[in-house]
Design a protein around this motif. Structure first.
Motif, mmCIF file in Angstrom:
data_model
loop_
_atom_site.group_PDB
_atom_site.id
_atom_site.type_symbol
_atom_site.label_atom_id
_atom_site.label_comp_id
_atom_site.label_asym_id
_atom_site.label_seq_id
_atom_site.Cartn_x
_atom_site.Cartn_y
_atom_site.Cartn_z
ATOM 1 N N PHE A 16 -41.363 -10.278 28.003
ATOM 2 C CA PHE A 16 -41.760 -11.531 28.278
ATOM 3 C C PHE A 16 -40.773 -12.370 27.085
ATOM 4 N N ASP A 17 -40.849 -11.732 25.995
ATOM 5 C CA ASP A 17 -40.297 -12.350 25.047
ATOM 6 C C ASP A 17 -38.605 -12.385 25.182
ATOM 7 N N LEU A 18 -38.020 -11.540 25.812
ATOM 8 C CA LEU A 18 -36.654 -11.296 26.128
ATOM 9 C C LEU A 18 -36.653 -12.332 27.114
ATOM 10 N N GLY A 19 -37.422 -12.681 28.094
ATOM 11 C CA GLY A 19 -37.130 -13.633 29.040
ATOM 12 C C GLY A 19 -37.098 -14.942 28.508
ATOM 13 N N LEU A 20 -37.991 -15.311 27.502
ATOM 14 C CA LEU A 20 -37.975 -16.319 26.882
ATOM 15 C C LEU A 20 -36.676 -16.737 26.074
ATOM 16 N N THR A 21 -35.927 -15.917 25.753
ATOM 17 C CA THR A 21 -34.550 -16.164 25.044
ATOM 18 C C THR A 21 -33.390 -16.132 26.042
ATOM 19 N N LEU A 22 -33.792 -16.077 27.307
ATOM 20 C CA LEU A 22 -32.595 -16.074 28.361
ATOM 21 C C LEU A 22 -32.549 -17.217 29.107
ATOM 22 N N LYS A 23 -31.575 -17.849 29.213
ATOM 23 C CA LYS A 23 -31.344 -18.908 30.320
ATOM 24 C C LYS A 23 -30.328 -18.368 31.439
ATOM 25 N N LEU A 24 -30.447 -19.155 32.568
ATOM 26 C CA LEU A 24 -29.743 -18.578 33.652
ATOM 27 C C LEU A 24 -28.172 -18.516 33.527
ATOM 28 N N SER A 25 -27.713 -19.263 32.785
ATOM 29 C CA SER A 25 -26.236 -19.085 32.187
ATOM 30 C C SER A 25 -25.849 -17.957 31.739
ATOM 31 N N ASP A 26 -26.863 -17.294 30.842
ATOM 32 C CA ASP A 26 -26.469 -16.081 30.115
ATOM 33 C C ASP A 26 -26.023 -15.177 31.028
ATOM 34 N N PHE A 27 -26.564 -14.978 32.389
ATOM 35 C CA PHE A 27 -26.048 -14.003 33.290
ATOM 36 C C PHE A 27 -24.826 -14.198 33.786
ATOM 37 N N VAL A 28 -24.086 -15.440 33.613
ATOM 38 C CA VAL A 28 -22.773 -15.831 33.847
ATOM 39 C C VAL A 28 -21.712 -15.051 32.895
ATOM 40 N N THR A 29 -22.151 -14.855 31.666
ATOM 41 C CA THR A 29 -21.487 -14.119 30.740
ATOM 42 C C THR A 29 -20.785 -12.933 31.130
ATOM 43 N N VAL A 30 -21.390 -12.373 32.364
ATOM 44 C CA VAL A 30 -20.668 -11.170 32.820
ATOM 45 C C VAL A 30 -19.306 -11.190 33.496
ATOM 46 N N PHE A 31 -19.239 -12.723 33.701
ATOM 47 C CA PHE A 31 -17.813 -13.223 34.135
ATOM 48 C C PHE A 31 -17.008 -13.532 33.094
ATOM 49 N N ARG A 32 -17.634 -14.223 32.232
ATOM 50 C CA ARG A 32 -16.741 -14.745 30.876
ATOM 51 C C ARG A 32 -16.278 -13.504 30.137
ATOM 52 N N TYR A 33 -16.943 -12.262 30.052
ATOM 53 C CA TYR A 33 -16.341 -11.141 29.054
ATOM 54 C C TYR A 33 -16.436 -10.058 30.031
ATOM 55 N N PRO A 34 -15.697 -9.874 31.090
ATOM 56 C CA PRO A 34 -15.575 -8.926 32.093
ATOM 57 C C PRO A 34 -15.319 -7.488 31.284
ATOM 58 N N LYS A 35 -14.340 -7.430 30.566
ATOM 59 C CA LYS A 35 -14.022 -5.964 29.846
ATOM 60 C C LYS A 35 -15.153 -5.450 29.135
ATOM 61 N N ALA A 36 -15.793 -6.386 28.122
ATOM 62 C CA ALA A 36 -16.790 -5.892 27.224
ATOM 63 C C ALA A 36 -18.257 -5.829 28.276
ATOM 64 N N MET A 37 -18.385 -6.537 29.289
ATOM 65 C CA MET A 37 -19.670 -6.028 29.902
ATOM 66 C C MET A 37 -19.571 -4.883 30.684
#
Length: 282
Positions: A16-37
């Motif tokens: 639950f605490d992990l969810g509190l730290t997340l924003k939907l935009s955090d999942f877009v990071t997959v596409f911002r850092y493709p090699k690292a992800m």
């Protein structure tokens, strides 16, 4: 005291605490850092279980400990990895996204890998994996709390941040309390097998960090991303492994949880040493 009465609430609160730290935009990071992800997720979801299978064979672990070692390797990144990444001067946004995505993806990969491992090793010791029960437990203790945390952050960000400020301070002590209680309850088995389990779990952590470091250099990650990937691949959610191992709905076996307890202790020692020794250049 039944440890499952402690571990399931702790796991649920951590998620639950992990969810509190997340924003939907955090999942877009997959596409911002493709090699690292791709490297981070591959390291956590594929390489780590393979390393665990190899180490279990090399150290000739008894079936229950072998299953437990693979179990911790199959779990997602721990929420504390975000704190370690920040201290290490890593890319915190990348760390948060890796933890979030791996927590969701392992809902699928963990049952698959553990079902294979249990079929291979569990028959000789009478251990089977009720896959449906594992899926239900993970949905209730991981996916649902994360989703509720994200929803609260989206609708009431101020409230979510205030709750996170409190929960983030108790998360690590709660995990250590769980480890201490479990150690007291099972100290005989832990002490008797600490040498081989210490070597195997320690080798798992160090091997994961080294493999992540080598692959990161090959694909030329920058220093901040490299530090983050090393920490993420080396730091798994021990609370989830303990919950799966001791749950009366899944394995209901404290011996399977033993590698996760030792891993939790060594993981923090190794990563604290890593964070202290690495240069903080950008």
């Amino acid at each position: 005291m039944n440890s499952i009465l402690i571990v399931l609430p702790i796991l649920t609160v951590l998620m639950f605490d992990l969810g509190l730290t997340l924003k939907l935009s955090d999942f877009v990071t997959v596409f911002r850092y493709p090699k690292a992800m791709i490297l981070g997720l591959s390291g956590q979801l594929l390489l780590l279980p393979l390393i665990a299978l190899a180490l279990g064979t090399v150290f000739n672990l008894p079936p229950l400990f072998f299953i437990g070692l693979v179990l911790i390797a199959c779990c997602p990144g721990g929420s504390s990895s975000n704190v370690f990444s920040k201290i290490a001067g890593g890319d915190v946004a990348l760390s948060v996204s890796l933890t979030a995505v791996s927590s969701l993806v392992t809902l699928v990969t963990l049952p698959i890998i553990m079902n294979y491992t249990t079929l291979r090793l569990g028959e000789t010791v009478g251990v089977t994996l009720p896959v449906a029960n594992l899926l239900k437990q993970n949905l209730l203790t991981m996916l649902l709390p994360i989703a509720l945390g994200i929803a609260l952050r989206y609708w009431k960000e101020g409230v979510a941040l205030k709750i996170d400020k409190v929960l983030s301070k108790v998360a690590f002590p709660a995990l250590m309390l769980l480890a201490a209680i479990f150690f007291i309850q099972n100290k005989g088995a832990i002490i008797a097998n600490f040498k081989v389990l210490g070597l195997s779990t320690g080798s798992l952590i160090i091997s994961a960090i080294l493999v992540a470091a080598v692959l990161g250099r090959i694909i030329r990650l920058d220093n901040r991303q490299q530090r983050t990937i090393n920490i993420e691949v080396g730091m798994q959610n021990a609370a989830q492994a303990i919950a799966v191992a001791t749950s009366p709905f899944v394995f209901n076996n404290s011996e399977i949880a033993t590698p996760a307890i030792i891993y939790a202790l060594l993981m923090n020692l190794v990563l604290l040493t890593y964070v202290a020794l690495i240069p903080k250049q950008k």
